[in-house]
Write a protein that holds these residues in place. Structure first.
Motif, mmCIF file in Angstrom:
data_model
loop_
_atom_site.group_PDB
_atom_site.id
_atom_site.type_symbol
_atom_site.label_atom_id
_atom_site.label_comp_id
_atom_site.label_asym_id
_atom_site.label_seq_id
_atom_site.Cartn_x
_atom_site.Cartn_y
_atom_site.Cartn_z
ATOM 1 N N ALA A 112 0.832 -1.209 0.000
ATOM 2 C CA ALA A 112 0.000 0.000 0.000
ATOM 3 C C ALA A 112 0.867 1.260 0.000
ATOM 4 O O ALA A 112 0.596 2.216 -0.737
ATOM 5 C CB ALA A 112 -0.943 -0.003 1.208
ATOM 6 N N HIS A 116 1.130 3.962 -3.120
ATOM 7 C CA HIS A 116 0.660 5.323 -2.864
ATOM 8 C C HIS A 116 1.783 6.352 -2.967
ATOM 9 O O HIS A 116 1.688 7.311 -3.726
ATOM 10 C CB HIS A 116 -0.002 5.393 -1.484
ATOM 11 C CG HIS A 116 -0.618 6.724 -1.188
ATOM 12 N ND1 HIS A 116 -1.697 7.217 -1.887
ATOM 13 C CD2 HIS A 116 -0.293 7.678 -0.290
ATOM 14 C CE1 HIS A 116 -2.023 8.403 -1.412
ATOM 15 N NE2 HIS A 116 -1.182 8.717 -0.449
ATOM 16 N N TYR A 117 2.849 6.152 -2.206
ATOM 17 C CA TYR A 117 3.891 7.173 -2.121
ATOM 18 C C TYR A 117 4.944 7.079 -3.217
ATOM 19 O O TYR A 117 5.529 8.091 -3.588
ATOM 20 C CB TYR A 117 4.570 7.130 -0.745
ATOM 21 C CG TYR A 117 3.636 7.579 0.350
ATOM 22 C CD1 TYR A 117 3.284 8.917 0.482
ATOM 23 C CD2 TYR A 117 3.086 6.669 1.233
ATOM 24 C CE1 TYR A 117 2.413 9.333 1.466
ATOM 25 C CE2 TYR A 117 2.224 7.073 2.232
ATOM 26 C CZ TYR A 117 1.884 8.409 2.347
ATOM 27 O OH TYR A 117 1.026 8.816 3.321
ATOM 28 N N THR A 122 -3.856 6.691 -6.448
ATOM 29 C CA THR A 122 -4.865 7.102 -5.474
ATOM 30 C C THR A 122 -5.304 5.887 -4.666
ATOM 31 O O THR A 122 -5.033 4.733 -5.053
ATOM 32 C CB THR A 122 -6.103 7.699 -6.167
ATOM 33 O OG1 THR A 122 -6.748 6.654 -6.915
ATOM 34 C CG2 THR A 122 -5.737 8.864 -7.089
ATOM 35 N N ARG A 123 -6.021 6.134 -3.588
ATOM 36 C CA ARG A 123 -6.515 5.009 -2.779
ATOM 37 C C ARG A 123 -7.441 4.112 -3.589
ATOM 38 O O ARG A 123 -7.417 2.902 -3.444
ATOM 39 C CB ARG A 123 -7.197 5.535 -1.517
ATOM 40 C CG ARG A 123 -6.178 6.113 -0.567
ATOM 41 C CD ARG A 123 -6.792 6.652 0.684
ATOM 42 N NE ARG A 123 -5.703 7.171 1.512
ATOM 43 C CZ ARG A 123 -5.826 8.124 2.364
ATOM 44 N NH1 ARG A 123 -7.003 8.698 2.572
ATOM 45 N NH2 ARG A 123 -4.795 8.536 3.079
ATOM 46 N N ILE A 126 -5.292 1.990 -5.856
ATOM 47 C CA ILE A 126 -4.630 0.954 -5.060
ATOM 48 C C ILE A 126 -5.627 -0.141 -4.708
ATOM 49 O O ILE A 126 -5.305 -1.330 -4.761
ATOM 50 C CB ILE A 126 -3.997 1.546 -3.783
ATOM 51 C CG1 ILE A 126 -2.900 2.545 -4.160
ATOM 52 C CG2 ILE A 126 -3.425 0.447 -2.889
ATOM 53 C CD1 ILE A 126 -2.415 3.397 -3.006
ATOM 54 N N VAL A 137 -7.477 0.194 2.123
ATOM 55 C CA VAL A 137 -6.239 0.837 1.664
ATOM 56 C C VAL A 137 -5.900 1.996 2.598
ATOM 57 O O VAL A 137 -4.751 2.132 3.038
ATOM 58 C CB VAL A 137 -6.372 1.335 0.210
ATOM 59 C CG1 VAL A 137 -5.172 2.190 -0.183
ATOM 60 C CG2 VAL A 137 -6.533 0.170 -0.747
ATOM 61 N N ILE A 141 -2.496 2.257 4.850
ATOM 62 C CA ILE A 141 -1.546 3.365 4.731
ATOM 63 C C ILE A 141 -1.354 4.042 6.087
ATOM 64 O O ILE A 141 -0.219 4.309 6.497
ATOM 65 C CB ILE A 141 -2.003 4.374 3.651
ATOM 66 C CG1 ILE A 141 -1.894 3.732 2.262
ATOM 67 C CG2 ILE A 141 -1.177 5.658 3.721
ATOM 68 C CD1 ILE A 141 -2.514 4.556 1.150
#
Length: 172
Positions: A112, A116-117, A122-123, A126, A137, A141
């Motif tokens: 996750a 994301h990073y 985006t959530r 993901i 998600v 995170i």
């Protein structure tokens, strides 16, 4: 290829491989923390995707479909390797504070965070890649960030090299 047009895995698999290989590799590498294993798993991802290409349905971009296959393979690989019992030794060998913190995460949390990073998804994207609800998600995170903060809190180098974007994570 016109902007915004998606490659079709059924008819354009070679182009899809060329376009997505590095992205899939980076995602898997960040989860397994081992370049050689990530290379093998990336190849296996494309083998499985090629075999399943006729069953691909365009509910998500082909890149997300490939990353989902790859992340699931990476998580399965780590389970098979029972990597959790070796993580404390890996923490001492890690060259980077963030890598130490990433190593402290479970494969699902690490996936996750990476998506994301590092990949900028985006959530919702993901959620599609991992096959879980967007709320799951978000909680993964948040849990990962809390664990990483705790892990990084024991490292004096963290304060000297703190990211300017860290403030955006506070209070979530």
């Amino acid at each position: 290829m016109p902007e915004g047009e998606q490659l079709d895995p059924k008819t354009q698999f070679r182009q899809l491989y060329d376009q997505e290989f590095h992205s899939v590799f980076r995602s898997i590498r960040a989860v397994v923390l081992d370049s050689a294993a990530a290379e093998d798993l990336t190849q296996e991802t494309f083998v499985r995707a090629y075999r399943a290409r006729s069953r691909y349905t365009p509910t998500a971009p082909p890149g997300a479909w490939l990353r989902r296959i790859g992340i699931n393979l990476a998580i399965s690989y780590l389970r098979r390797q029972k990597l959790a019992r070796f993580l404390p030794a890996r923490l001492y060998m890690a060259r980077d504070v963030v890598e130490k913190a990433m190593a402290a995460l479970s494969p699902k949390l690490r996936a996750a965070v990476v998506l994301h990073y590092y990949e900028g998804l985006t959530r919702e994207e993901i959620a599609e890649v991992l096959g879980v609800p967007a709320g799951t998600v978000a909680s993964r995170i948040a849990k990962a960030v809390a664990i990483m903060r705790k892990t990084m809190g024991n490292d004096p180098a963290r304060d000297a090299a703190r990211s300017t974007s860290e403030g955006a994570l506070r209070g979530r």
